[in-house]
Design a protein around this motif. Structure first.
Motif, PDB file in Angstrom:
ATOM      1  N   GLY A  18      32.028  28.425   2.790  1.00 52.88           N
ATOM      2  CA  GLY A  18      32.664  29.172   4.075  1.00 52.88           C
ATOM      3  C   GLY A  18      31.642  29.211   5.251  1.00 52.88           C
ATOM      4  O   GLY A  18      32.268  29.242   6.355  1.00 52.88           O
ATOM      5  N   ASP A  19      30.355  28.607   4.894  1.00 46.61           N
ATOM      6  CA  ASP A  19      29.454  28.514   6.002  1.00 46.61           C
ATOM      7  C   ASP A  19      29.378  27.274   6.592  1.00 46.61           C
ATOM      8  O   ASP A  19      29.672  26.197   6.218  1.00 46.61           O
ATOM      9  CB  ASP A  19      27.950  28.832   5.587  1.00 46.61           C
ATOM     10  N   VAL A  20      29.236  27.298   8.012  1.00 49.70           N
ATOM     11  CA  VAL A  20      29.109  26.404   9.009  1.00 49.70           C
ATOM     12  C   VAL A  20      28.049  26.377   9.800  1.00 49.70           C
ATOM     13  O   VAL A  20      27.550  27.531  10.324  1.00 49.70           O
ATOM     14  CB  VAL A  20      30.497  26.228   9.999  1.00 49.70           C
ATOM     15  N   PHE A  41      30.441  24.007   4.350  1.00 50.67           N
ATOM     16  CA  PHE A  41      30.135  24.286   2.825  1.00 50.67           C
ATOM     17  C   PHE A  41      31.687  24.631   2.464  1.00 50.67           C
ATOM     18  O   PHE A  41      32.094  25.903   2.332  1.00 50.67           O
ATOM     19  CB  PHE A  41      29.067  25.087   2.375  1.00 50.67           C
ATOM     20  N   ALA A  42      32.402  23.945   1.985  1.00 49.62           N
ATOM     21  CA  ALA A  42      33.615  23.923   1.269  1.00 49.62           C
ATOM     22  C   ALA A  42      33.735  24.676  -0.094  1.00 49.62           C
ATOM     23  O   ALA A  42      34.328  25.418  -0.401  1.00 49.62           O
ATOM     24  CB  ALA A  42      34.672  22.869   1.170  1.00 49.62           C
ATOM     25  N   ARG A  43      32.414  24.077  -0.747  1.00 49.19           N
ATOM     26  CA  ARG A  43      32.425  24.747  -1.953  1.00 49.19           C
ATOM     27  C   ARG A  43      30.571  24.509  -2.226  1.00 49.19           C
ATOM     28  O   ARG A  43      29.930  23.787  -1.394  1.00 49.19           O
ATOM     29  CB  ARG A  43      32.696  23.788  -3.046  1.00 49.19           C
ATOM     30  N   GLY A  44      30.055  25.397  -3.237  1.00 53.84           N
ATOM     31  CA  GLY A  44      28.704  25.331  -3.419  1.00 53.84           C
ATOM     32  C   GLY A  44      27.808  25.853  -2.482  1.00 53.84           C
ATOM     33  O   GLY A  44      28.107  26.704  -1.696  1.00 53.84           O
ATOM     34  N   ASP A 101      32.919  13.281   8.443  1.00 55.43           N
ATOM     35  CA  ASP A 101      32.798  12.767   6.970  1.00 55.43           C
ATOM     36  C   ASP A 101      32.596  13.866   6.058  1.00 55.43           C
ATOM     37  O   ASP A 101      32.697  14.931   6.318  1.00 55.43           O
ATOM     38  CB  ASP A 101      31.911  11.695   6.853  1.00 55.43           C
ATOM     39  N   VAL A 102      32.931  13.529   5.070  1.00 53.19           N
ATOM     40  CA  VAL A 102      32.773  14.603   3.918  1.00 53.19           C
ATOM     41  C   VAL A 102      31.908  14.050   2.465  1.00 53.19           C
ATOM     42  O   VAL A 102      31.823  12.935   2.282  1.00 53.19           O
ATOM     43  CB  VAL A 102      34.289  14.830   2.960  1.00 53.19           C
ATOM     44  N   VAL A 103      30.684  14.963   2.209  1.00 55.49           N
ATOM     45  CA  VAL A 103      30.015  14.678   1.449  1.00 55.49           C
ATOM     46  C   VAL A 103      30.247  15.463   0.073  1.00 55.49           C
ATOM     47  O   VAL A 103      30.262  16.650   0.319  1.00 55.49           O
ATOM     48  CB  VAL A 103      28.330  14.854   1.750  1.00 55.49           C
ATOM     49  N   SER A 104      30.449  14.905  -1.142  1.00 54.52           N
ATOM     50  CA  SER A 104      30.435  15.691  -2.287  1.00 54.52           C
ATOM     51  C   SER A 104      29.678  15.282  -3.418  1.00 54.52           C
ATOM     52  O   SER A 104      29.664  13.976  -3.605  1.00 54.52           O
ATOM     53  CB  SER A 104      32.243  15.240  -2.652  1.00 54.52           C
ATOM     54  N   ILE A 105      28.947  16.349  -3.864  1.00 54.45           N
ATOM     55  CA  ILE A 105      28.221  15.959  -5.042  1.00 54.45           C
ATOM     56  C   ILE A 105      28.597  16.920  -6.127  1.00 54.45           C
ATOM     57  O   ILE A 105      28.495  18.075  -6.050  1.00 54.45           O
ATOM     58  CB  ILE A 105      26.701  15.940  -4.806  1.00 54.45           C
ATOM     59  N   VAL A 106      28.988  16.336  -7.105  1.00 51.58           N
ATOM     60  CA  VAL A 106      29.798  17.315  -8.415  1.00 51.58           C
ATOM     61  C   VAL A 106      28.692  17.114  -9.465  1.00 51.58           C
ATOM     62  O   VAL A 106      28.702  16.019 -10.033  1.00 51.58           O
ATOM     63  CB  VAL A 106      31.081  16.970  -8.693  1.00 51.58           C
ATOM     64  N   ASP A 107      28.164  18.349  -9.732  1.00 49.58           N
ATOM     65  CA  ASP A 107      27.370  18.343 -10.989  1.00 49.58           C
ATOM     66  C   ASP A 107      27.830  18.163 -12.301  1.00 49.58           C
ATOM     67  O   ASP A 107      28.687  18.913 -12.667  1.00 49.58           O
ATOM     68  CB  ASP A 107      26.453  19.648 -11.050  1.00 49.58           C
TER      69      ASP A 107
END
Length: 145
Positions: A134-136, A111-114, A74-80
């Motif tokens: 970039g980190d996994v 972490f695709a971003r943030g 799944d993808v979790v996205s929290i955009v400030d």
């Protein structure tokens, strides 16, 4: 840049280790059964959908799924954006992640971003991993985090 800090769980006065060296981070986390790696960043739209993120990283996801036998992604996205909706979503997510807990299965995060911090408590140590784009990181099943 990724940062690993390790403390004795009974003495947080001074870290036993602090490093940004990816190989050292990988080696230390592997002693806990955790995995750490980096994926090349892909170009994404300003607010990518779950399907866009999964498509951009399909090869990497498929490789992990095959190696680990995973079946759920799944993808979790929290955009400030400081809206009331964001503030509520952020508070809910923060509350969920601040309480130490365990899972019956592995928990992998890319972490695709943030950025974010994972705290892993094992073997009398607290390992804080500050992850960036970039980190996994993979937290093994039944690991307090």
């Amino acid at each position: 840049m990724t940062l690993l800090t390790v403390w004795d769980e009974n003495d947080a006065s001074a870290p036993e280790l602090q490093t940004r060296d990816a190989q050292v981070i990988t080696d230390v986390l592997s002693t806990l059964g955790a995995r750490f790696s980096r994926w090349p960043l892909r170009e994404l739209t300003a607010e990518p959908t779950q399907d866009e993120v999964l498509a951009a990283y399909r090869d990497e996801i498929d490789a992990v799924n095959a190696a680990q036998g995973y079946t759920l992604v799944d993808v979790v996205s929290i955009v400030d954006d400081e809206t009331p909706e964001y503030l509520e979503q952020a508070a809910t997510a923060r509350g969920k992640f601040l309480s130490e807990h365990q899972h019956d299965d592995d928990e992998d995060r890319f972490f695709a971003r943030g950025s974010g911090v994972f705290y892993l408590r094992a073997n009398g140590k607290v390992n804080a991993v500050f992850c960036e784009a970039g980190d996994v990181i993979s937290v093994p099943a039944n690991t307090t985090h």
